[in-house]
Design a protein around this motif. Sequence first.
Motif, mmCIF file in Angstrom:
data_model
loop_
_atom_site.group_PDB
_atom_site.id
_atom_site.type_symbol
_atom_site.label_atom_id
_atom_site.label_comp_id
_atom_site.label_asym_id
_atom_site.label_seq_id
_atom_site.Cartn_x
_atom_site.Cartn_y
_atom_site.Cartn_z
ATOM 1 N N TRP A 46 -14.751 -33.529 14.725
ATOM 2 C CA TRP A 46 -15.695 -34.518 15.249
ATOM 3 C C TRP A 46 -15.640 -35.822 14.460
ATOM 4 C CZ3 TRP A 46 -16.314 -32.429 19.570
ATOM 5 C CH2 TRP A 46 -16.433 -31.042 19.686
ATOM 6 N N SER A 47 -15.267 -35.771 13.188
ATOM 7 C CA SER A 47 -15.199 -36.979 12.357
ATOM 8 C C SER A 47 -13.851 -37.681 12.463
ATOM 9 C CB SER A 47 -15.467 -36.619 10.892
ATOM 10 O OG SER A 47 -16.736 -36.031 10.728
ATOM 11 N N PHE A 48 -12.843 -36.960 12.944
ATOM 12 C CA PHE A 48 -11.490 -37.518 12.950
ATOM 13 C C PHE A 48 -11.376 -38.826 13.750
ATOM 14 C CE2 PHE A 48 -6.983 -37.620 14.227
ATOM 15 C CZ PHE A 48 -6.425 -37.689 12.962
ATOM 16 N N PRO A 49 -12.004 -38.936 14.941
ATOM 17 C CA PRO A 49 -11.916 -40.213 15.669
ATOM 18 C C PRO A 49 -12.446 -41.399 14.864
ATOM 19 C CG PRO A 49 -12.695 -38.483 17.130
ATOM 20 C CD PRO A 49 -12.687 -37.908 15.743
ATOM 21 N N ARG A 50 -13.472 -41.161 14.033
ATOM 22 C CA ARG A 50 -13.998 -42.241 13.187
ATOM 23 C C ARG A 50 -12.960 -42.674 12.161
ATOM 24 N NH1 ARG A 50 -20.245 -40.660 11.623
ATOM 25 N NH2 ARG A 50 -21.079 -40.663 13.743
ATOM 26 N N LEU A 51 -12.229 -41.707 11.616
ATOM 27 C CA LEU A 51 -11.198 -42.035 10.642
ATOM 28 C C LEU A 51 -10.091 -42.862 11.296
ATOM 29 C CD1 LEU A 51 -10.138 -41.641 7.751
ATOM 30 C CD2 LEU A 51 -8.955 -39.599 8.559
ATOM 31 N N ILE A 52 -9.684 -42.460 12.493
ATOM 32 C CA ILE A 52 -8.689 -43.235 13.239
ATOM 33 C C ILE A 52 -9.211 -44.653 13.463
ATOM 34 C CG2 ILE A 52 -7.544 -43.485 15.485
ATOM 35 C CD1 ILE A 52 -6.272 -41.318 13.896
ATOM 36 N N GLY A 53 -10.481 -44.757 13.830
ATOM 37 C CA GLY A 53 -11.088 -46.066 14.048
ATOM 38 C C GLY A 53 -11.099 -46.903 12.786
ATOM 39 N N ALA A 54 -11.306 -46.253 11.626
ATOM 40 C CA ALA A 54 -11.317 -46.980 10.357
ATOM 41 C C ALA A 54 -9.935 -47.565 10.053
ATOM 42 C CB ALA A 54 -11.754 -46.048 9.226
ATOM 43 N N PHE A 55 -8.886 -46.789 10.317
ATOM 44 C CA PHE A 55 -7.537 -47.298 10.098
ATOM 45 C C PHE A 55 -7.247 -48.485 11.026
ATOM 46 C CE2 PHE A 55 -6.297 -42.779 8.690
ATOM 47 C CZ PHE A 55 -6.480 -43.096 7.362
ATOM 48 N N GLU A 56 -7.661 -48.366 12.279
ATOM 49 C CA GLU A 56 -7.433 -49.445 13.236
ATOM 50 C C GLU A 56 -8.253 -50.682 12.869
ATOM 51 O OE1 GLU A 56 -6.177 -47.388 17.378
ATOM 52 O OE2 GLU A 56 -8.279 -47.107 16.840
ATOM 53 N N GLU A 57 -9.444 -50.455 12.344
ATOM 54 C CA GLU A 57 -10.292 -51.576 11.918
ATOM 55 C C GLU A 57 -9.670 -52.297 10.735
ATOM 56 O OE1 GLU A 57 -14.595 -51.921 9.807
ATOM 57 O OE2 GLU A 57 -14.547 -50.750 11.678
ATOM 58 N N MET A 58 -9.141 -51.540 9.773
ATOM 59 C CA MET A 58 -8.462 -52.155 8.630
ATOM 60 C C MET A 58 -7.298 -53.012 9.099
ATOM 61 S SD MET A 58 -8.403 -49.052 5.813
ATOM 62 C CE MET A 58 -7.483 -49.993 4.596
ATOM 63 N N ARG A 59 -6.566 -52.516 10.091
ATOM 64 C CA ARG A 59 -5.420 -53.265 10.615
ATOM 65 C C ARG A 59 -5.857 -54.577 11.255
ATOM 66 N NH1 ARG A 59 -1.693 -50.078 14.676
ATOM 67 N NH2 ARG A 59 -3.707 -49.804 15.707
ATOM 68 N N SER A 60 -6.955 -54.537 12.000
ATOM 69 C CA SER A 60 -7.381 -55.724 12.741
ATOM 70 C C SER A 60 -8.098 -56.752 11.868
ATOM 71 C CB SER A 60 -8.294 -55.317 13.902
ATOM 72 O OG SER A 60 -9.503 -54.767 13.425
ATOM 73 N N GLU A 61 -8.726 -56.277 10.759
ATOM 74 C CA GLU A 61 -9.552 -57.175 9.960
ATOM 75 C C GLU A 61 -8.826 -57.846 8.808
ATOM 76 O OE1 GLU A 61 -12.967 -55.053 8.634
ATOM 77 O OE2 GLU A 61 -14.031 -55.267 10.547
ATOM 78 N N ARG A 62 -7.656 -57.361 8.444
ATOM 79 C CA ARG A 62 -6.989 -57.953 7.286
ATOM 80 C C ARG A 62 -5.488 -57.961 7.464
ATOM 81 N NH1 ARG A 62 -4.896 -54.095 3.915
ATOM 82 N NH2 ARG A 62 -5.245 -51.970 4.615
#
Length: 236
Positions: free
Chosen positions: A167-183
């Motif tokens: 259940w937490s894994f999609p959030r982790l994927i989202g965190a990686f994608e967020e890091m990519r988009s923000e920096r």
Amino acid sequence: MLELKNIYWSAPSGHEVLHDVSLKIEGSGIVVITGPNGGGKTTLAKIIAGIEKPDSGSVIFNGEDVTGLSVTDRARKGISYAFQQPVRFKGLTVKDLLELASGGKLSESGICSILSKVGLCAKDYEDRDVDASLSGGEIKRVEIATVLARKPGFAIFDEPEAGIDLWSFPRLIGAFEEMRSERDGIEIIISHQERILEIADRIIVIENGRVKEDGRKDVLDRLIPSAACPVCPKRS
């Protein structure tokens, strides 16, 4: 920019783990290193981070030869590493660790935002000691959170999916994608996980100590056949 030049490394037993590995990783995005168990993926990540030193070859980071530098010195230059088996710190709370990683005080909302990305509730965890009271999965999540808090220009995650529940894994994927988009930075992820392979901008396959494949869509299609097949159902 990271460049590995002719990296060789052998285990204490004499078994050669990495054989003449040369790679150049530049720009920004998510680079996933995958391949069979025992192929040399984690060893390569540790050599990049400075945990292991190559028997021969060079590690060049942003134009500087860092082959002889320690983990601490490389961290100062912007290389962060999340261990496959994280270290525990008795007497240090999760909040303390996150603030050390970020370089300053964090608000309650800031701590909550970081921990929620790895499936942890700040209310339950910020005052917990980073010691044996945390399970293996919990300590793994906390360490990933410290890397997210630091917002490094170059981050290495060794099998981040280990200890992360479904259940937490999609959030982790989202965190990686967020890091990519923000920096404007590079995330190197060591993983076999299909969902992580699917978000990669580049996939490098390490097998028998060598770079076997290096690409994106063509490599993904071979590793996950249903991604290329119009008849097979897409995996979610």
